[in-house]
Structures are given as C-alpha cells and as structure tokens.
Design a protein around this motif. Structure first.
Motif, mmCIF file in Angstrom:
data_model
loop_
_atom_site.group_PDB
_atom_site.id
_atom_site.type_symbol
_atom_site.label_atom_id
_atom_site.label_comp_id
_atom_site.label_asym_id
_atom_site.label_seq_id
_atom_site.Cartn_x
_atom_site.Cartn_y
_atom_site.Cartn_z
ATOM 1 N N LEU A 23 12.644 -1.349 6.123
ATOM 2 C CA LEU A 23 13.581 -2.210 6.839
ATOM 3 C C LEU A 23 13.222 -2.204 8.318
ATOM 4 O O LEU A 23 13.169 -1.156 8.957
ATOM 5 C CB LEU A 23 15.022 -1.726 6.630
ATOM 6 C CG LEU A 23 16.112 -2.604 7.219
ATOM 7 C CD1 LEU A 23 16.048 -4.020 6.651
ATOM 8 C CD2 LEU A 23 17.481 -1.993 6.948
ATOM 9 N N THR A 24 12.932 -3.394 8.847
ATOM 10 C CA THR A 24 12.605 -3.534 10.268
ATOM 11 C C THR A 24 13.612 -4.478 10.914
ATOM 12 O O THR A 24 14.468 -5.044 10.234
ATOM 13 C CB THR A 24 11.179 -4.114 10.442
ATOM 14 O OG1 THR A 24 11.175 -5.471 9.970
ATOM 15 C CG2 THR A 24 10.140 -3.293 9.681
ATOM 16 N N LYS A 25 13.482 -4.665 12.214
ATOM 17 C CA LYS A 25 14.367 -5.604 12.926
ATOM 18 C C LYS A 25 14.219 -7.022 12.382
ATOM 19 O O LYS A 25 15.159 -7.797 12.400
ATOM 20 C CB LYS A 25 14.048 -5.606 14.427
ATOM 21 C CG LYS A 25 14.478 -4.352 15.148
ATOM 22 C CD LYS A 25 14.214 -4.472 16.625
ATOM 23 C CE LYS A 25 12.933 -3.726 16.923
ATOM 24 N NZ LYS A 25 12.532 -3.767 18.322
ATOM 25 N N LYS B 213 7.073 -5.499 3.515
ATOM 26 C CA LYS B 213 6.430 -4.916 2.343
ATOM 27 C C LYS B 213 4.977 -4.602 2.658
ATOM 28 O O LYS B 213 4.306 -5.356 3.350
ATOM 29 C CB LYS B 213 6.519 -5.864 1.148
ATOM 30 C CG LYS B 213 7.947 -6.106 0.702
ATOM 31 C CD LYS B 213 8.017 -7.027 -0.483
ATOM 32 C CE LYS B 213 9.472 -7.267 -0.855
ATOM 33 N NZ LYS B 213 9.605 -8.097 -2.042
ATOM 34 N N SER B 214 4.526 -3.485 2.130
ATOM 35 C CA SER B 214 3.125 -3.093 2.274
ATOM 36 C C SER B 214 2.706 -2.367 1.002
ATOM 37 O O SER B 214 3.540 -2.037 0.158
ATOM 38 C CB SER B 214 2.929 -2.203 3.504
ATOM 39 O OG SER B 214 3.692 -1.017 3.376
ATOM 40 N N LEU B 215 1.420 -2.151 0.867
ATOM 41 C CA LEU B 215 0.890 -1.458 -0.303
ATOM 42 C C LEU B 215 0.239 -0.155 0.130
ATOM 43 O O LEU B 215 -0.381 -0.086 1.191
ATOM 44 C CB LEU B 215 -0.137 -2.328 -1.026
ATOM 45 C CG LEU B 215 0.350 -3.687 -1.507
ATOM 46 C CD1 LEU B 215 -0.777 -4.447 -2.200
ATOM 47 C CD2 LEU B 215 1.545 -3.554 -2.428
ATOM 48 N N VAL B 216 0.386 0.865 -0.701
ATOM 49 C CA VAL B 216 -0.222 2.168 -0.457
ATOM 50 C C VAL B 216 -1.116 2.477 -1.648
ATOM 51 O O VAL B 216 -0.671 2.396 -2.798
ATOM 52 C CB VAL B 216 0.858 3.261 -0.297
ATOM 53 C CG1 VAL B 216 0.215 4.630 -0.125
ATOM 54 C CG2 VAL B 216 1.791 2.945 0.853
ATOM 55 N N GLU B 217 -2.383 2.807 -1.368
ATOM 56 C CA GLU B 217 -3.332 3.213 -2.412
ATOM 57 C C GLU B 217 -3.591 4.705 -2.268
ATOM 58 O O GLU B 217 -3.936 5.172 -1.187
ATOM 59 C CB GLU B 217 -4.677 2.504 -2.247
ATOM 60 C CG GLU B 217 -4.676 1.035 -2.483
ATOM 61 C CD GLU B 217 -6.036 0.414 -2.164
ATOM 62 O OE1 GLU B 217 -6.154 -0.791 -2.422
ATOM 63 O OE2 GLU B 217 -6.950 1.092 -1.665
#
Length: 136
Positions: free
Chosen positions: A84-86, A91-95
């Motif tokens: 949650l940002t301003k 959304k992002s992905l983590v590998e």
C-alpha cells in the motif's frame, strides 16, 4: 520460419471458467470461489507466475549445462507482492531461486544475471509491446 507461439483462450459461459489451447496442449483457467469463480483451475496471475518461474528455471538450466555446472534441481518460487502506497496498491513480483547443489559465489553472481534474461520475465518487464484489436 517457425510457427508463431500462441495461446487461444475461450471464456465459457460458466462464470470465469476459461479454456486455453497451446499447440497440442490444453489448460483450464478459473477464479477462486471467493472471487466468483468455481476454482476449477489456476488464475491468470498464477499462470503468469508459473510462466516466469518455469522460464527462469529453464534459462538457468540451459546456461548451467553450457558451462557444465552441476547445480542439481533448480527451484524458482515466484510470488506477487502487494504494498500500500500513497498512490494506491503497488504490485511487484519476487523471485526466490535455489539450487540443490552448492554453487560458488562466482556462479551465484552469473546465475542471478542470467535469470534476468528469461524471455518471459523480459516480456513482463515491458520489453515486448502488445498490439490489441477487436476482430469481427
């Protein structure tokens, strides 16, 4: 010239149940019960995460084989992260990549670089334009 890589997806009349055909293979796509689907298959996002993870692992295996590095089994866990940002939800992905066999620090650095060269990940990063049109 090789045939175009493609996937034909048909959304059925059953809520969000879709059927996809790729070459001679079929896949089912759906949404979970709490999202209005019948949970008959993975969601589109789960397929995307799977595509990235499988592409990264295959890319790493091809490179390791060329270098004659025995890394054993390769596991790539791809997770969607929400923050949650301003500006709203970002959304992002983590590998997370692991190898069955020990690798050297030199191999670790090179394999991390090679993981970023996976064609599917490159598409997701915005390096492939998408032309959309409605046909009759």
């Amino acid at each position: 010239m090789a045939a175009k890589t493609s996937s034909k997806v048909t959304l059925t009349n059953r809520n969000y149940l879709a059927e996809a055909k790729m070459r001679n293979h079929f896949a089912v796509i759906d949404e979970p019960l709490d999202k209005g689907g019948d949970d008959n298959g993975p969601t589109p996002v789960e397929y995307l995460l799977t595509a990235i993870g499988s592409c990264v692992s295959i890319t790493l295996r091809m490179y390791a084989q060329r270098k004659k590095w025995d890394v054993g089994e390769i596991v790539v866990n791809v997770t969607q992260k929400e923050e949650l940002t301003k500006e709203g939800i970002k959304k992002s992905l983590v590998e997370e990549i692991s190898f069955e066999k020990e690798i050297t620090e030199e191999q670790r650095v090179k394999l991390l670089e090679i993981a970023g060269k996976c064609p599917v990940a490159k598409m997701v990063k915005g390096e492939t334009p998408i032309a959309t049109k409605i046909i009759s």
